[in-house]
Design a protein around this motif. Structure first.
Motif, PDB file in Angstrom:
ATOM      1  N   LEU A  17      59.474 -30.199  17.480  1.00 37.91           N
ATOM      2  CA  LEU A  17      59.228 -31.107  17.972  1.00 37.91           C
ATOM      3  C   LEU A  17      58.676 -32.231  17.359  1.00 37.91           C
ATOM      4  O   LEU A  17      57.429 -32.526  17.346  1.00 37.91           O
ATOM      5  CB  LEU A  17      58.328 -30.823  19.698  1.00 37.91           C
ATOM      6  N   THR A  18      59.367 -33.625  17.294  1.00 39.64           N
ATOM      7  CA  THR A  18      58.275 -34.964  16.860  1.00 39.64           C
ATOM      8  C   THR A  18      57.511 -35.153  17.222  1.00 39.64           C
ATOM      9  O   THR A  18      58.168 -35.601  18.505  1.00 39.64           O
ATOM     10  CB  THR A  18      59.380 -35.494  15.512  1.00 39.64           C
ATOM     11  N   PRO A  19      56.926 -36.260  17.156  1.00 39.75           N
ATOM     12  CA  PRO A  19      55.375 -37.222  17.625  1.00 39.75           C
ATOM     13  C   PRO A  19      56.843 -38.316  18.474  1.00 39.75           C
ATOM     14  O   PRO A  19      56.397 -38.244  19.818  1.00 39.75           O
ATOM     15  CB  PRO A  19      55.027 -38.335  17.363  1.00 39.75           C
ATOM     16  N   GLN A  20      57.855 -38.817  18.094  1.00 47.50           N
ATOM     17  CA  GLN A  20      58.417 -39.182  18.577  1.00 47.50           C
ATOM     18  C   GLN A  20      59.952 -39.138  19.534  1.00 47.50           C
ATOM     19  O   GLN A  20      59.719 -39.131  20.134  1.00 47.50           O
ATOM     20  CB  GLN A  20      59.487 -40.612  17.482  1.00 47.50           C
ATOM     21  N   ILE A  25      60.074 -37.793  25.350  1.00 47.60           N
ATOM     22  CA  ILE A  25      60.279 -36.641  26.632  1.00 47.60           C
ATOM     23  C   ILE A  25      59.822 -37.541  27.888  1.00 47.60           C
ATOM     24  O   ILE A  25      59.730 -37.199  28.598  1.00 47.60           O
ATOM     25  CB  ILE A  25      60.334 -35.284  26.148  1.00 47.60           C
ATOM     26  N   ARG A  26      57.888 -37.407  27.020  1.00 48.96           N
ATOM     27  CA  ARG A  26      57.730 -38.253  27.937  1.00 48.96           C
ATOM     28  C   ARG A  26      57.740 -39.396  28.834  1.00 48.96           C
ATOM     29  O   ARG A  26      57.654 -39.246  30.091  1.00 48.96           O
ATOM     30  CB  ARG A  26      56.516 -38.548  27.453  1.00 48.96           C
ATOM     31  N   ARG A 400      62.257 -34.006  34.741  1.00 53.17           N
ATOM     32  CA  ARG A 400      61.320 -35.146  34.365  1.00 53.17           C
ATOM     33  C   ARG A 400      62.340 -36.313  34.589  1.00 53.17           C
ATOM     34  O   ARG A 400      61.448 -36.940  34.948  1.00 53.17           O
ATOM     35  CB  ARG A 400      61.736 -35.160  32.784  1.00 53.17           C
ATOM     36  N   VAL A 401      63.923 -36.227  34.384  1.00 49.52           N
ATOM     37  CA  VAL A 401      64.827 -37.642  34.855  1.00 49.52           C
ATOM     38  C   VAL A 401      64.200 -37.785  36.313  1.00 49.52           C
ATOM     39  O   VAL A 401      64.403 -39.223  36.883  1.00 49.52           O
ATOM     40  CB  VAL A 401      65.847 -37.978  35.136  1.00 49.52           C
ATOM     41  N   THR A 402      63.961 -36.828  37.498  1.00 48.48           N
ATOM     42  CA  THR A 402      64.284 -37.092  38.941  1.00 48.48           C
ATOM     43  C   THR A 402      63.004 -36.912  39.194  1.00 48.48           C
ATOM     44  O   THR A 402      62.386 -37.260  40.544  1.00 48.48           O
ATOM     45  CB  THR A 402      64.774 -35.695  38.925  1.00 48.48           C
TER      46      THR A 402
END
Length: 504
Positions: A17-20, A25-26, A400-402
């Protein structure tokens, strides 16, 4: 066998998991307001980002209009050219007479066309009308309202300090939630001094402010109306019996008959148990849908994103190329390269976020077609995993989307999480029932009951089984009922008997 350290080279596959990637995801779980704030920060930090509608460096100037001899456009004919024509007032003044004598029919109309100063800002072509919210006075806050009154009620400087501290300790309902002893300890004074200031502040408007509990709040309002007699005080001391709607026990405890109890309860209903809620407590933000669902002309449903809440940003590559050619410093080139990479990532992440929301919303609409057509009784049980498997995404991505997303449907505005409910089994072998549908049916049954026939949780469970074959236990009915803030059958029976006319 002896253990010895050694070096080995191994090749394998792994996900890092890179920072970008973490930032992408956030972005999925941000609401549109949080996303707008994040984009605004990036626009200020990154010189290569600009809005799609312009307004940033590098924006092209509007092309100049060529001059034309002897002809005018429609806009010039209706706007510019009309300004060069003399008005009826100027013509009448040239003849040294009144307007009514020259153009009787034009007198009133010409005065109506005179410009109004405050509206000229929004009357031009292509300009926005003035925002009416700018002319609306802000509602006073509770703190400001009480501070002005405290300046008249309290004159001693030390007491004013205590008064301001008490005002700051009030909650939104107007209650003093901090104990007097704690306030006295923080201010380094005595409890009696704080009590003395508190008694003065309890005379402020609205009546009932600075109470420490609902009993004291109601007592202050009754005292202001000169209705706090000993019997009413005994009634306030037994508020738990009022909450249980035990009118018989309440009348026996205070020494009053049924009519007197009902009359006193009617007086209590006219009071305000939260006197501070009438004042501004904070900005009220309207819920804006992220997705619109409409009936398609060819049948089915049309799902589209709300473009008004989607930030539109572009990467200004022309500006990047021009600056890169002029700079020779390695640090500046590294900064520009980093800004370009960040700008490219942001634009792709925003587009991917929009496409993911649209894909999830379309699948929700597909699975909840019965709800959109017939209502909540046809809401199907649906899980995050079912949607994730249908669109080939991970379950956490759908979650996360909902989150913090809303969908405007012909049935109303709903949060996307609303459509995800657990399933309750069916004894008839048919499809499982949604928990939200069961809650809705429980509410309908309770609202339709009469004072002579109050339904217990066991009875409701049996009725659900007979009507629709829903296998639900009594404790499940009780859990759903309590979640909807519906009291038990005992309390409901007392409520309906209290509201029924005497003698029935």
């Amino acid at each position: 066998m002896a253990l010895t350290p050694r070096l080995e080279v191994r090749q394998g596959l792994g996900l890092t998991l890179t920072p970008q990637l973490m930032q992408s995801i956030r972005l999925l779980q941000l609401s549109h307001l949080e996303l707008q704030s994040f984009v605004e920060t990036e626009l200020l930090r990154n010189p290569l980002l600009e809005r799609e509608d312009g307004g940033e460096p590098g924006e092209a100037e509007p092309p100049e209009q060529p001059e034309r001899d002897g002809e005018i456009t429609a806009t010039e004919d209706t706007v510019d050219y009309s300004d060069r024509i003399q008005s009826a007032d100027s013509i009448a003044s040239g003849y040294d007479t009144d307007l009514d004598n020259v153009f009787p029919e034009e007198a009133a109309q010409d005065r109506l066309n005179e410009p109004v100063q405050w509206s000229d800002r929004g009357a031009g072509v292509g300009e926005e009308a003035p925002d009416i919210d700018q002319f609306v006075a802000a509602r006073p806050t509770l703190s400001d309202h009480l501070t002005r009154q405290a300046s008249f009620l309290v004159s001693d400087p030390a007491e004013r300090l205590i008064a301001q501290f008490l005002i700051d300790c009030l909650n939104e309902a107007g209650y003093l939630g901090t104990p007097i002893e704690q306030i006295a300890e923080q201010l380094g004074t005595t409890t009696a001094a704080v009590e003395q200031v508190l008694l003065k502040l309890q005379a402020c408007d609205p009546v009932g402010i600075f109470a420490r509990d609902v009993r004291e709040c109601l007592a202050l309002q009754l005292r202001d109306k000169d209705r706090l007699d000993p019997m009413m005080q005994r009634l306030l001391d037994r508020l738990e019996l009022i909450a249980q709607h035990d009118l018989v026990g309440l009348g026996r405890a205070i020494g009053a008959d049924r009519e007197d109890v009902l009359q006193m309860l009617a007086e209590l209903r006219e009071l305000d148990p939260r006197p501070g809620r009438a004042f501004e407590s904070g900005p009220v933000e309207a819920v804006v849908p992220d997705v619109f669902v409409r009936e398609a002309p060819t049948g089915g449903w049309a799902v589209e994103l709300n473009t008004e809440v989607l930030p539109r940003v572009l990467v200004n590559r022309v500006y990047y190329a021009s600056v890169t050619r002029k700079t020779r410093d390695a640090a500046e080139k590294a900064f520009l390269t980093d800004c370009l990479a960040t700008a490219n990532w942001l634009t792709k992440s925003l587009d991917q976020r929009a496409q993911t929301i649209l894909k999830v919303a379309a699948e929700i609409v597909k699975q909840q077609d019965g709800f959109l057509v017939h209502g909540i009784t046809h809401l199907k049980p649906m899980t995050l995993k079912a949607v994730a498997d249908a669109i080939a995404m991970h379950e956490s991505t759908v979650s996360r989307v909902t989150s913090n997303k809303y969908m405007a449907t012909p049935r109303g505005l709903f949060e996307m999480k609303y459509f995800f409910t657990t399933a309750l089994g069916s004894s008839t072998g048919e499809a499982d029932h949604s928990a939200e549908t069961v809650r809705h049916r429980i509410r309908q049954l309770i609202e339709a009951e009469s004072a002579a026939d109050i339904l217990s949780d066991d009875t409701i469970a049996e009725m659900l089984h007979k009507e629709r074959g829903i296998e639900v236990a009594r404790r499940t009915v009780a859990k759903y009922r309590e979640g909807m803030n519906i009291p038990s059958s005992v309390i409901r029976r007392r409520q309906k008997r209290a509201l029924a006319p005497a003698g029935r």
